[in-house]
Design a protein around this motif. Structure first.
Motif, PDB file in Angstrom:
ATOM      1  N   LEU A  49       0.624  -1.114   0.192  1.00  0.00           N
ATOM      2  CA  LEU A  49      -0.148  -0.293  -0.172  1.00  0.00           C
ATOM      3  C   LEU A  49       0.915   1.211  -0.410  1.00  0.00           C
ATOM      4  CD1 LEU A  49      -2.430  -1.407   3.334  1.00  0.00           C
ATOM      5  CD2 LEU A  49      -3.254  -0.691   0.692  1.00  0.00           C
ATOM      6  N   GLY A  50       0.210   2.417  -1.142  1.00  0.00           N
ATOM      7  CA  GLY A  50       0.715   3.024  -0.917  1.00  0.00           C
ATOM      8  C   GLY A  50       0.925   4.374  -1.916  1.00  0.00           C
ATOM      9  N   HIS A  51       1.272   6.114  -1.842  1.00  0.00           N
ATOM     10  CA  HIS A  51       0.582   7.248  -2.441  1.00  0.00           C
ATOM     11  C   HIS A  51      -0.429   6.349  -3.085  1.00  0.00           C
ATOM     12  CE1 HIS A  51       5.273   7.892  -2.389  1.00  0.00           C
ATOM     13  NE2 HIS A  51       4.936   6.790  -2.861  1.00  0.00           N
ATOM     14  N   GLY A  52      -1.463   6.128  -2.715  1.00  0.00           N
ATOM     15  CA  GLY A  52      -3.175   6.218  -2.574  1.00  0.00           C
ATOM     16  C   GLY A  52      -3.286   5.208  -4.096  1.00  0.00           C
ATOM     17  N   TYR A  53      -2.178   4.314  -3.464  1.00  0.00           N
ATOM     18  CA  TYR A  53      -2.926   2.709  -4.820  1.00  0.00           C
ATOM     19  C   TYR A  53      -2.723   1.755  -3.678  1.00  0.00           C
ATOM     20  CZ  TYR A  53      -3.149   5.306  -9.437  1.00  0.00           C
ATOM     21  OH  TYR A  53      -2.945   5.603  -9.654  1.00  0.00           O
ATOM     22  N   ILE A  54      -3.316   0.528  -4.158  1.00  0.00           N
ATOM     23  CA  ILE A  54      -2.765  -0.814  -3.635  1.00  0.00           C
ATOM     24  C   ILE A  54      -2.337  -1.463  -4.860  1.00  0.00           C
ATOM     25  CG2 ILE A  54      -3.538  -3.006  -2.863  1.00  0.00           C
ATOM     26  CD1 ILE A  54      -6.443  -1.628  -1.707  1.00  0.00           C
ATOM     27  N   GLU A  55      -0.798  -2.399  -4.524  1.00  0.00           N
ATOM     28  CA  GLU A  55      -0.502  -3.286  -5.167  1.00  0.00           C
ATOM     29  C   GLU A  55      -0.857  -4.051  -4.412  1.00  0.00           C
ATOM     30  OE1 GLU A  55       3.620  -1.496  -7.207  1.00  0.00           O
ATOM     31  OE2 GLU A  55       3.414  -2.491  -8.163  1.00  0.00           O
ATOM     32  N   ALA A  56      -0.499  -5.336  -5.780  1.00  0.00           N
ATOM     33  CA  ALA A  56      -0.837  -6.848  -5.665  1.00  0.00           C
ATOM     34  C   ALA A  56       0.338  -7.495  -6.800  1.00  0.00           C
ATOM     35  CB  ALA A  56      -2.576  -7.648  -5.127  1.00  0.00           C
ATOM     36  N   ARG A  57       1.659  -8.787  -6.332  1.00  0.00           N
ATOM     37  CA  ARG A  57       1.895  -9.011  -7.269  1.00  0.00           C
ATOM     38  C   ARG A  57       1.726 -10.576  -6.953  1.00  0.00           C
ATOM     39  NH1 ARG A  57       6.372  -5.302  -4.489  1.00  0.00           N
ATOM     40  NH2 ARG A  57       5.668  -2.943  -5.325  1.00  0.00           N
ATOM     41  N   ALA A  58       2.470 -11.283  -7.567  1.00  0.00           N
ATOM     42  CA  ALA A  58       2.572 -12.575  -7.870  1.00  0.00           C
ATOM     43  C   ALA A  58       2.940 -13.116  -8.846  1.00  0.00           C
ATOM     44  CB  ALA A  58       0.911 -13.214  -7.461  1.00  0.00           C
ATOM     45  N   PRO A  59       4.468 -12.565  -8.861  1.00  0.00           N
ATOM     46  CA  PRO A  59       5.184 -13.087 -10.429  1.00  0.00           C
ATOM     47  C   PRO A  59       5.391 -14.769 -10.354  1.00  0.00           C
ATOM     48  CG  PRO A  59       6.394 -11.892  -8.008  1.00  0.00           C
ATOM     49  CD  PRO A  59       5.153 -11.944  -7.664  1.00  0.00           C
ATOM     50  N   GLN A  60       5.204 -15.577  -9.259  1.00  0.00           N
ATOM     51  CA  GLN A  60       5.015 -16.676  -9.765  1.00  0.00           C
ATOM     52  C   GLN A  60       3.456 -17.195 -10.222  1.00  0.00           C
ATOM     53  OE1 GLN A  60       7.966 -17.593 -10.110  1.00  0.00           O
ATOM     54  NE2 GLN A  60       9.267 -15.714  -9.411  1.00  0.00           N
ATOM     55  N   GLY A  61       2.645 -16.559 -10.057  1.00  0.00           N
ATOM     56  CA  GLY A  61       1.088 -16.802 -10.346  1.00  0.00           C
ATOM     57  C   GLY A  61       0.507 -17.120  -8.736  1.00  0.00           C
ATOM     58  N   LEU A  62      -0.800 -17.552  -8.957  1.00  0.00           N
ATOM     59  CA  LEU A  62      -1.275 -17.922  -6.882  1.00  0.00           C
ATOM     60  C   LEU A  62      -1.160 -19.429  -7.681  1.00  0.00           C
ATOM     61  CD1 LEU A  62      -4.124 -15.169  -7.664  1.00  0.00           C
ATOM     62  CD2 LEU A  62      -1.908 -14.821  -6.794  1.00  0.00           C
ATOM     63  N   THR A  63      -1.612 -18.969  -6.117  1.00  0.00           N
ATOM     64  CA  THR A  63      -1.908 -20.895  -5.322  1.00  0.00           C
ATOM     65  C   THR A  63      -3.416 -20.319  -4.945  1.00  0.00           C
ATOM     66  OG1 THR A  63       0.494 -21.191  -5.076  1.00  0.00           O
ATOM     67  CG2 THR A  63      -0.766 -22.571  -4.556  1.00  0.00           C
ATOM     68  N   GLY A  64      -3.933 -22.238  -5.071  1.00  0.00           N
ATOM     69  CA  GLY A  64      -4.941 -21.780  -4.306  1.00  0.00           C
ATOM     70  C   GLY A  64      -4.910 -22.415  -3.113  1.00  0.00           C
ATOM     71  N   ALA A  65      -5.967 -22.296  -2.056  1.00  0.00           N
ATOM     72  CA  ALA A  65      -6.000 -21.959  -1.333  1.00  0.00           C
ATOM     73  C   ALA A  65      -7.140 -22.353  -0.801  1.00  0.00           C
ATOM     74  CB  ALA A  65      -5.421 -20.509  -0.189  1.00  0.00           C
ATOM     75  N   ARG A  66      -7.360 -22.260   1.202  1.00  0.00           N
ATOM     76  CA  ARG A  66      -9.000 -21.963   2.145  1.00  0.00           C
ATOM     77  C   ARG A  66      -8.549 -20.679   2.341  1.00  0.00           C
ATOM     78  NH1 ARG A  66     -12.572 -26.132   4.899  1.00  0.00           N
ATOM     79  NH2 ARG A  66     -11.442 -28.225   3.670  1.00  0.00           N
ATOM     80  N   ILE A  67     -10.142 -20.352   2.200  1.00  0.00           N
ATOM     81  CA  ILE A  67     -10.321 -18.415   2.620  1.00  0.00           C
ATOM     82  C   ILE A  67     -11.738 -18.895   3.122  1.00  0.00           C
ATOM     83  CG2 ILE A  67     -11.162 -16.231   1.622  1.00  0.00           C
ATOM     84  CD1 ILE A  67      -9.134 -17.261  -0.837  1.00  0.00           C
TER      85      ILE A  67
END
Ligand code: UD1
Length: 420
Positions: free
Chosen positions: A140-158
């Motif tokens: 989080l910063g400068h009024g923005y939210i950045e999300a990064r997953a350079p290797q891709g996302l992995t399934g999870a229990r949420i």
């Protein structure tokens, strides 16, 4: 700037067609980012929010083309940017829905923070918690939210602490192309969630359980574009049903899925309105003599918060005492002060409004403070004595397709004119 001028007193009759659902369409347009080939979306309403999310996709480098009468063609074969700017997210909070599909498609997303909103603070913590569980790093910063997953996302229990509609949609989109299985517990069960899952599955996703309290998503390598017809707008339908009730009218609504409107129909019947259902729509009739009803908003299949203000207008002119409790959003009683200016007797205590029905409302200038508050004021104007002028109608344009044309077809005296 324009306003709506309504002269009250006309009993509504006739038939109109309900448009495609705004709240189903916005996430579906966002989900199109995940497809590597073009998508064709049908039953597209003419709405400001649809133009705004189309602009967001345009910013990202996608092509969005409207074809008459009501089709949207989205070419998502290439994406040039993974960033949604402040001007668009500020204009429409739902722009944040592109975050999940951008993360899934590009492995990164940068979105301006949505900021506050007229109907409560509306945090996004559940969206972010979901992305983090899928392996994204959030900055989080400068009024923005950045999300990064350079290797891709992995399934999870949420597990969602609250069945948030937007968080459920964002997580479903992100998880569609994650590695392995995602189990989403306590998700929203709204019909719009089911429509999004149907669309994603047509694109090649493997989602089961949408519309129940557990959604299972088996991640797939990639998605393609798809053709999809959006479900009818249950809130637009509900608004016109209340219009029939409040004017003592008799109207038919086509393109309605009554099973999506069970709590609204139940409350209308409790109030003394006759609702006849058939396979493609409803006929709503009222003698004008109604009974007060109590309402408590809840996540689906409870009574929708998006119908709360319209019912309040109805109860404002129904003899007796009704109680409306808003449990989904804080601060969603902004229409009350405007209704009081028209002569309504309403007292607010925390999240509860107590309404003493009055014989008559009187027309005066009022302001739409948000989309559904605007709809409530139009409904009040239909029965008020004299002229009601509704200002700030850009809120209404966000979510009601051809509102003036539809009400005029039903016999209402309503015009759109420049202010001042
Ligand atoms: C969607 C609808 C909106 C409707 C609402 C509830 C769209 C575009 N908008 O909004 O018309 O009124 O569902 O039916 O579909 N919350 C959190 N943390 C989060 C997310 C939400 O605390 O991360 C809270 C909100 O502050 C609110 C409640 O959850 O009090 C419901 O919000 P949510 O279901 O997320 O609504 P939206 O998706 O924003």
């Amino acid at each position: 700037m324009e306003k709506l001028v309504i002269t009250g007193g006309n009993r509504l009759s006739g038939a109109i067609k309900i448009s495609g659902a705004k709240n189903a369409l916005l996430p579906i347009i966002a989900a199109s980012i995940l497809g590597k080939t073009p998508s064709i979306l049908q039953e597209i309403p003419d709405l400001e929010d649809v133009r705004t999310i189309s602009e967001v996709l345009h910013e990202l480098g996608l092509t969005v083309r409207r074809e008459e009468p009501d089709t949207l063609v989205i070419d998502s074969s290439s994406i040039s940017k993974c960033e949604a700017p402040y001007e668009l997210v500020r204009k429409m909070r739902a722009s944040f829905l592109v975050m999940g599909s951008l993360l899934g498609r590009c492995g990164q997303a940068k979105i301006s923070l949505p900021g506050g909103c007229a109907i409560g603070t509306r945090p996004i913590d559940l969206h972010l918690k979901g992305f983090e569980a899928l392996g994204a790093e959030i900055v989080l910063g400068h009024g923005y939210i950045e999300a990064r997953a350079p290797q891709g996302l992995t399934g999870a229990r949420i597990y969602l602490d609250f069945p948030s509609v937007g968080a459920t949609e964002n997580i479903m989109m992100a998880a569609s192309t994650a590695k392995g299985q995602t189990i989403l517990e306590n998700p929203a069960e709204e019909p719009e969630i089911v429509d999004l899952a149907t669309y994603l599955n047509t694109m090649g996703a493997r989602i089961r359980g949408a519309g129940t309290n557990v959604i299972k998503i088996e991640g797939v390598a990639e998605l393609r574009g798809a053709t999809h017809t959006v479900i009818p707008d249950r809130i637009e339908a509900g608004t016109y049903m209340v219009a029939a009730a409040i004017t003592g009218g008799d109207i038919r609504l086509d393109n309605v899925l009554v099973e999506h409107l069970k709590p609204v129909i139940a409350k209308l019947k409790e109030a003394g309105v006759t609702v006849d259902e058939d396979i493609n729509g409803v006929r709503v009739r009222s003698s004008g003599k109604l009974k007060p009803v109590d309402i408590k908003t809840l996540p689906y299949p409870g009574f929708p918060t998006d119908m709360q203000s319209q019912f309040m207008s109805l109860m404002a002119v129904t003899a007796g005492t009704s109680v409306v409790t808003e449990t989904v959003f804080e601060n969603r009683f902004m229409h009350v002060d405007e209704l009081k200016r028209m002569g309504a007797h309403i007292k607010i205590e925390g999240r509860t409004a107590v309404i003493e029905g009055v014989g008559k409302l009187t027309g005066c200038p009022v302001k739409a403070t948000d989309l559904r508050a605007g709809a409530a004021l139009v409904l009040a104007g239909l029965v008020a004595d004299g002229q009601t002028e509704v200002g700030c109608i850009h809120h209404i344009d966000r979510g009601y397709d051809n509102l003036v044309g539809k009400f005029r077809t039903l016999g209402a005296d309503i015009v759109r004119t420049p202010t001042g």
